[in-house]
Design an enzyme around this catalytic site. Sequence first.
Site, PDB file in Angstrom:
ATOM      1  N   ILE A 170      83.662  45.433 -37.378  1.00 10.96           N
ATOM      2  CA  ILE A 170      84.966  46.094 -37.279  1.00 10.96           C
ATOM      3  C   ILE A 170      86.112  45.082 -37.397  1.00 10.96           C
ATOM      4  CG2 ILE A 170      86.455  47.359 -35.659  1.00 10.96           C
ATOM      5  CD1 ILE A 170      83.863  48.763 -34.634  1.00 10.96           C
ATOM      6  N   ASP A 186      86.031  31.058 -27.916  1.00  9.52           N
ATOM      7  CA  ASP A 186      85.324  32.094 -27.155  1.00  9.52           C
ATOM      8  C   ASP A 186      86.366  32.847 -26.322  1.00  9.52           C
ATOM      9  OD1 ASP A 186      83.924  33.501 -25.199  1.00  9.52           O
ATOM     10  OD2 ASP A 186      82.373  31.966 -24.990  1.00  9.52           O
ATOM     11  N   LYS A 241      97.061  38.613 -22.529  1.00  4.13           N
ATOM     12  CA  LYS A 241      97.971  37.746 -21.761  1.00  4.13           C
ATOM     13  C   LYS A 241      98.639  36.697 -22.648  1.00  4.13           C
ATOM     14  CE  LYS A 241      97.821  34.211 -18.132  1.00  4.13           C
ATOM     15  NZ  LYS A 241      96.987  33.557 -17.099  1.00  4.13           N
ATOM     16  N   TYR A 289      78.169  48.174 -20.238  1.00  2.00           N
ATOM     17  CA  TYR A 289      79.067  48.208 -21.398  1.00  2.00           C
ATOM     18  C   TYR A 289      80.169  49.252 -21.166  1.00  2.00           C
ATOM     19  CZ  TYR A 289      80.467  48.820 -26.305  1.00  2.00           C
ATOM     20  OH  TYR A 289      81.183  48.905 -27.471  1.00  2.00           O
ATOM     21  N   LYS A 347      84.259  48.792 -20.862  1.00  3.49           N
ATOM     22  CA  LYS A 347      85.184  49.420 -21.818  1.00  3.49           C
ATOM     23  C   LYS A 347      86.144  50.402 -21.135  1.00  3.49           C
ATOM     24  CE  LYS A 347      83.845  47.420 -25.681  1.00  3.49           C
ATOM     25  NZ  LYS A 347      84.750  46.604 -26.490  1.00  3.49           N
ATOM     26  N   THR A 371      77.704  48.644 -37.997  1.00  7.04           N
ATOM     27  CA  THR A 371      77.985  47.195 -37.925  1.00  7.04           C
ATOM     28  C   THR A 371      76.737  46.496 -37.380  1.00  7.04           C
ATOM     29  OG1 THR A 371      78.691  47.190 -35.617  1.00  7.04           O
ATOM     30  CG2 THR A 371      80.391  47.680 -37.244  1.00  7.04           C
TER      31      THR A 371
HETATM   32  P1  NAD Z   1      79.812  42.944 -34.171  1.00  9.15           P
HETATM   33  O1  NAD Z   1      78.776  42.372 -33.260  1.00  9.15           O
HETATM   34  O2  NAD Z   1      79.392  43.363 -35.527  1.00  9.15           O
HETATM   35  O3  NAD Z   1      81.039  41.929 -34.276  1.00  9.15           O
HETATM   36  C1  NAD Z   1      81.621  41.394 -33.109  1.00  9.15           C
HETATM   37  C2  NAD Z   1      82.204  40.032 -33.427  1.00  9.15           C
HETATM   38  O4  NAD Z   1      82.741  39.502 -32.190  1.00  9.15           O
HETATM   39  C3  NAD Z   1      81.137  39.026 -33.901  1.00  9.15           C
HETATM   40  O5  NAD Z   1      81.569  38.373 -35.069  1.00  9.15           O
HETATM   41  C4  NAD Z   1      80.993  38.071 -32.735  1.00  9.15           C
HETATM   42  O6  NAD Z   1      80.663  36.735 -33.110  1.00  9.15           O
HETATM   43  C5  NAD Z   1      82.368  38.138 -32.090  1.00  9.15           C
HETATM   44  N1  NAD Z   1      82.297  37.749 -30.676  1.00  9.15           N
HETATM   45  C6  NAD Z   1      81.375  38.122 -29.767  1.00  9.15           C
HETATM   46  N2  NAD Z   1      81.608  37.510 -28.597  1.00  9.15           N
HETATM   47  C7  NAD Z   1      82.699  36.728 -28.781  1.00  9.15           C
HETATM   48  C8  NAD Z   1      83.421  35.856 -27.934  1.00  9.15           C
HETATM   49  N3  NAD Z   1      83.044  35.646 -26.677  1.00  9.15           N
HETATM   50  N4  NAD Z   1      84.506  35.220 -28.438  1.00  9.15           N
HETATM   51  C9  NAD Z   1      84.888  35.407 -29.735  1.00  9.15           C
HETATM   52  N5  NAD Z   1      84.236  36.233 -30.585  1.00  9.15           N
HETATM   53  C10 NAD Z   1      83.157  36.887 -30.109  1.00  9.15           C
HETATM   54  O7  NAD Z   1      80.466  44.170 -33.398  1.00  9.15           O
HETATM   55  P2  NAD Z   1      81.372  45.396 -33.929  1.00  9.15           P
HETATM   56  O8  NAD Z   1      80.496  46.582 -34.017  1.00  9.15           O
HETATM   57  O9  NAD Z   1      82.208  44.993 -35.068  1.00  9.15           O
HETATM   58  O10 NAD Z   1      82.269  45.604 -32.632  1.00  9.15           O
HETATM   59  C11 NAD Z   1      83.619  45.201 -32.563  1.00  9.15           C
HETATM   60  C12 NAD Z   1      84.233  45.834 -31.317  1.00  9.15           C
HETATM   61  O11 NAD Z   1      84.130  47.240 -31.411  1.00  9.15           O
HETATM   62  C13 NAD Z   1      83.528  45.423 -30.026  1.00  9.15           C
HETATM   63  O12 NAD Z   1      84.486  45.269 -29.020  1.00  9.15           O
HETATM   64  C14 NAD Z   1      82.628  46.610 -29.742  1.00  9.15           C
HETATM   65  O13 NAD Z   1      82.338  46.734 -28.370  1.00  9.15           O
HETATM   66  C15 NAD Z   1      83.499  47.747 -30.251  1.00  9.15           C
HETATM   67  N6  NAD Z   1      82.757  48.957 -30.581  1.00  9.15           N
HETATM   68  C16 NAD Z   1      81.823  48.973 -31.576  1.00  9.15           C
HETATM   69  C17 NAD Z   1      81.147  50.162 -31.855  1.00  9.15           C
HETATM   70  C18 NAD Z   1      80.111  50.273 -32.958  1.00  9.15           C
HETATM   71  O14 NAD Z   1      79.440  51.323 -33.052  1.00  9.15           O
HETATM   72  N7  NAD Z   1      79.936  49.291 -33.793  1.00  9.15           N
HETATM   73  C19 NAD Z   1      81.426  51.321 -31.111  1.00  9.15           C
HETATM   74  C20 NAD Z   1      82.379  51.249 -30.105  1.00  9.15           C
HETATM   75  C21 NAD Z   1      83.053  50.067 -29.846  1.00  9.15           C
END
Ligand code: NAD
Length: 267
Positions: free
Chosen positions: A17, A70, A130, A163, A167, A198
């Site tokens: 995303i 991070d 922040k 989780y 959230k 994703t």
């Molecule tokens: P993803 O795992 O494909 O990508 C997440 C990215 O965040 C990765 O590139 C990872 O390296 C980076 N990341 C993880 N921990 C980190 C940290 N401590 N510091 C910096 N970067 C960090 O996940 P996604 O599906 O793209 O999810 C993105 C957001 O959307 C997340 O917050 C997730 O909880 C939320 N989300 C996703 C879904 C879904 O179905 N994919 C649904 C609801 C919410």
Amino acid sequence: MSATKGVALVTGCAQGIGRAIALRLASDGFHLGLCDLPAKREAVEELSLEISRTRSHAGSDIRTCISLGDVSAEHEVQNVVGSVVESLGGVNVLVNSAGIAHDKPFHEITEQEFDRVFAVNTKGTFFCYKHAAQRMLKQGSGGRIIGISSIAGKRGFALASTYSASKFAVRGLTQSVAAELGSHGITVNTVAPGTIDTPLMRESIEESMRVTGNDEGLVKSLSTHSSALGCLGKPSDVAGLVSYLASAESRFITGQTFVVDGGTVFD
Ligand code: NAD
């Protein structure tokens, strides 16, 4: 910079995303601060090249700045914001897409697992909000802060307790920060995706297969059949909503959490 809309900082942009959001905001005309974990350097560099290539073909001069860190460590977030400001001149939009999933039966979750999920999803959001807010307040020209919650931040789902709690907390933080920053022209909103295709979602499906013993087709169909549109979402579906929330048109909207889930959870 006058021909662009300003600077957007996107965390978690190496994949999924966050990547789609960075591409979309670049095509909207923002310079891009690109943040992810240091281990994701290669993917972020590739994204940066893709943005430069596609934007220069389109005739726009979009600059990018890679700043790895991070989000769960405050000093790293401070450095990320500082280096984006130094390189691109400011921060007008923050999108914190960095996050981790955690699917496990509630009674098996350890304290360390609980702490890690909260450290990344909740504290990470707090640190990003922040340090972006401090910069926006200093600039004095308003701003847009956007977090990523989840439909699991609107209602609880089995196997997602930690989780989900992390959230829900993002929504609470968003509402309070919106109330504090509104008088400065800074809006603070959250998007709540449903099942988006994703790497994170694929990990969740694998974990669900392991715990329930169901095959991949059944796990996927259980999740898509519970939505009105009956299909998985794409990262670009979330990016479109974020694009609107980052735009000038959304000036009268703050403190909200918008579901983008094909009709799974109705408010
Ligand atoms: P993803 O795992 O494909 O990508 C997440 C990215 O965040 C990765 O590139 C990872 O390296 C980076 N990341 C993880 N921990 C980190 C940290 N401590 N510091 C910096 N970067 C960090 O996940 P996604 O599906 O793209 O999810 C993105 C957001 O959307 C997340 O917050 C997730 O909880 C939320 N989300 C996703 C879904 C879904 O179905 N994919 C649904 C609801 C919410």
